[in-house]
Design a protein around this motif. Structure first.
Motif, short mmCIF file in Angstrom:
data_model
loop_
_atom_site.label_atom_id
_atom_site.label_comp_id
_atom_site.label_asym_id
_atom_site.label_seq_id
_atom_site.Cartn_x
_atom_site.Cartn_y
_atom_site.Cartn_z
N TYR A 64 0.87 -1.19 0.00
CA TYR A 64 0.00 0.00 0.00
C TYR A 64 0.90 1.23 0.00
O TYR A 64 1.49 1.58 1.02
CB TYR A 64 -0.92 -0.02 1.22
N ALA A 65 1.02 1.87 -1.16
CA ALA A 65 1.89 3.04 -1.28
C ALA A 65 1.26 4.24 -0.57
O ALA A 65 0.04 4.39 -0.56
CB ALA A 65 2.10 3.37 -2.75
N SER A 66 2.09 5.06 0.04
CA SER A 66 1.57 6.25 0.73
C SER A 66 2.59 7.37 0.67
O SER A 66 3.75 7.16 0.31
CB SER A 66 1.28 5.92 2.20
N GLY A 67 2.14 8.55 1.10
CA GLY A 67 3.08 9.63 1.37
C GLY A 67 3.67 9.41 2.75
O GLY A 67 3.37 8.43 3.43
N ILE A 68 4.54 10.33 3.15
CA ILE A 68 5.16 10.27 4.48
C ILE A 68 4.97 11.63 5.15
O ILE A 68 5.11 12.67 4.50
CB ILE A 68 6.67 9.96 4.38
N THR A 69 4.65 11.60 6.44
CA THR A 69 4.52 12.84 7.21
C THR A 69 5.46 12.82 8.41
O THR A 69 5.94 11.75 8.81
CB THR A 69 3.09 13.03 7.74
N VAL A 70 5.72 13.99 8.96
CA VAL A 70 6.28 14.08 10.31
C VAL A 70 5.23 14.81 11.15
O VAL A 70 4.80 15.92 10.80
CB VAL A 70 7.63 14.82 10.34
N ILE A 71 4.79 14.13 12.20
CA ILE A 71 3.83 14.73 13.15
C ILE A 71 4.65 15.49 14.19
O ILE A 71 5.55 14.91 14.81
CB ILE A 71 3.00 13.63 13.85
N ILE B 282 6.13 21.59 23.32
CA ILE B 282 5.73 21.78 24.72
C ILE B 282 6.97 22.01 25.57
O ILE B 282 8.03 21.41 25.29
CB ILE B 282 4.87 20.59 25.24
N ASP B 283 6.85 22.86 26.58
CA ASP B 283 7.95 23.17 27.50
C ASP B 283 9.22 23.56 26.73
O ASP B 283 10.31 23.03 27.02
CB ASP B 283 8.25 21.95 28.41
N ASP B 284 9.09 24.42 25.72
CA ASP B 284 10.23 24.88 24.92
C ASP B 284 10.90 23.77 24.14
O ASP B 284 12.06 23.90 23.73
CB ASP B 284 11.30 25.56 25.81
N GLN B 285 10.21 22.69 23.97
CA GLN B 285 10.81 21.51 23.32
C GLN B 285 9.99 21.11 22.08
O GLN B 285 8.82 20.75 22.21
CB GLN B 285 10.79 20.36 24.35
N PRO B 286 10.61 21.20 20.87
CA PRO B 286 9.88 20.67 19.72
C PRO B 286 9.89 19.15 19.74
O PRO B 286 10.85 18.53 20.19
CB PRO B 286 10.69 21.21 18.52
N LEU B 287 8.79 18.55 19.30
CA LEU B 287 8.64 17.09 19.30
C LEU B 287 8.25 16.65 17.90
O LEU B 287 7.60 17.41 17.18
CB LEU B 287 7.52 16.66 20.25
N GLY B 288 8.61 15.43 17.53
CA GLY B 288 8.16 14.96 16.23
C GLY B 288 8.53 13.52 15.98
O GLY B 288 9.48 13.00 16.56
N PHE B 289 7.76 12.88 15.12
CA PHE B 289 8.10 11.52 14.69
C PHE B 289 7.58 11.28 13.28
O PHE B 289 6.56 11.85 12.87
CB PHE B 289 7.58 10.45 15.67
N THR B 290 8.29 10.46 12.55
CA THR B 290 7.92 10.10 11.17
C THR B 290 6.69 9.21 11.20
O THR B 290 6.62 8.26 11.98
CB THR B 290 9.09 9.38 10.50
N CYS B 291 5.74 9.50 10.33
CA CYS B 291 4.45 8.80 10.39
C CYS B 291 3.87 8.56 9.00
O CYS B 291 3.62 9.51 8.26
CB CYS B 291 3.49 9.64 11.23
N GLN B 292 3.66 7.31 8.70
CA GLN B 292 3.07 6.91 7.41
C GLN B 292 1.55 6.79 7.50
O GLN B 292 0.85 6.91 6.51
CB GLN B 292 3.69 5.57 6.99
N SER B 293 1.07 6.51 8.73
CA SER B 293 -0.34 6.11 8.90
C SER B 293 -1.27 7.30 9.01
O SER B 293 -2.15 7.33 9.86
CB SER B 293 -0.46 5.23 10.14
N PHE B 294 -1.08 8.28 8.16
CA PHE B 294 -1.90 9.49 8.17
C PHE B 294 -3.00 9.37 7.11
O PHE B 294 -2.75 8.88 6.01
CB PHE B 294 -1.01 10.70 7.88
N GLN C 270 12.99 15.18 1.11
CA GLN C 270 13.07 15.07 2.57
C GLN C 270 13.17 13.62 3.10
O GLN C 270 12.74 13.36 4.23
CB GLN C 270 11.88 15.77 3.20
N ALA C 271 13.77 12.73 2.32
CA ALA C 271 13.98 11.36 2.82
C ALA C 271 14.87 11.40 4.07
O ALA C 271 14.67 10.62 5.02
CB ALA C 271 14.59 10.49 1.74
N GLY C 272 15.84 12.34 4.08
CA GLY C 272 16.72 12.47 5.25
C GLY C 272 15.95 12.89 6.49
O GLY C 272 16.20 12.39 7.59
N ILE C 273 14.99 13.79 6.30
CA ILE C 273 14.13 14.24 7.42
C ILE C 273 13.32 13.04 7.93
O ILE C 273 13.20 12.81 9.13
CB ILE C 273 13.19 15.37 6.96
N SER C 274 12.77 12.26 6.99
CA SER C 274 11.99 11.08 7.39
C SER C 274 12.84 10.14 8.23
O SER C 274 12.40 9.67 9.29
CB SER C 274 11.47 10.36 6.14
#
Ligand SMILES: Cc1cc2nc3c(=O)[nH]c(=O)nc-3n(C[C@H](O)[C@H](O)[C@H](O)COP(=O)(O)O)c2cc1C
Length: 165
Positions: free
Chosen positions: A20-27, A31-43, A82-86
């Motif tokens: 199942y081909a998809s795009g890729i996201t970073v969610i 919070i508390d002066d801290q950026p958060l994120g993770f690579t996510c395909q299931s969008f 942005q494969a490197g970002i992923s």
């Protein structure tokens, strides 16, 4: 003639879903002066009225508890450059934001430079599902400017690819 079914081995499950081909996201969130994120395909999109989207996150995610606490997130839809970002945002326990340029969205979530598009969401609901959580977000803002990037990063059979092939 019926298609035969066998016990579902984790490897064959992964392999089947890899078709199942998809795009890729970073969610992302902040919070508390801290950026958060993770690579996510299931969008995916859920509802037009109200505008709802969803993603699934592993229960063991290190970043999701902070995202939940913030109560909001941005969906950064990655471009083919942005494969490197992923890869960077898929490594738990590392400095994911090293060398990453970003700006705050209207809700205060990080928008990663060079993303194809973004949506800004408030957490609307969360449902436990096996070893993941299904998170539903209500879209509160989205990118209104034409991005300089035009091509999506795609994921198919465990590999990055692009529309050109
Ligand atoms: C292409 C790709 C797609 C991914 N999709 C998901 C996903 O949909 N949900 C998820 O929880 N993790 C997904 N991951 C794995 C997470 O990005 C990875 O576990 C990350 O380290 C989680 O970070 P955290 O523990 O800091 O939250 C994906 C990884 C890659 C490389």
């Amino acid at each position: 003639m019926s298609l035969s079914s066998t016990a579902i081995e984790p490897l064959s499950f992964r392999k089947a879903l890899g078709h199942y081909a998809s795009g890729i996201t970073v969610i992302t969130s902040h919070i508390d002066d801290q950026p958060l994120g993770f690579t996510c395909q299931s969008f995916y999109s859920v509802s037009m009225n109200p505008p709802l989207v969803s993603f699934s996150v592993m229960s063991s995610s290190a970043s999701y508890p902070g995202i939940r606490q913030a109560g909001r997130f941005a969906v950064n839809i990655l471009s083919d450059e942005q494969a490197g970002i992923s890869n960077q945002f898929a490594r738990q326990g590392t400095d994911k934001w090293r060398g990453v340029q970003w700006q705050a969205s209207p809700l205060g979530n990080p928008i990663i430079a060079g993303s194809l598009h973004w949506l800004d969401c408030e957490i609307h609901a969360e449902h436990a599902a096996g070893d993941h959580l299904i998170v539903i977000g209500e879209v509160k803002a989205l990118n209104l400017q034409e991005a300089t990037a035009t091509q999506p990063l795609l994921y198919f059979k465990g590999q990055y690819c692009n529309l050109a092939g």
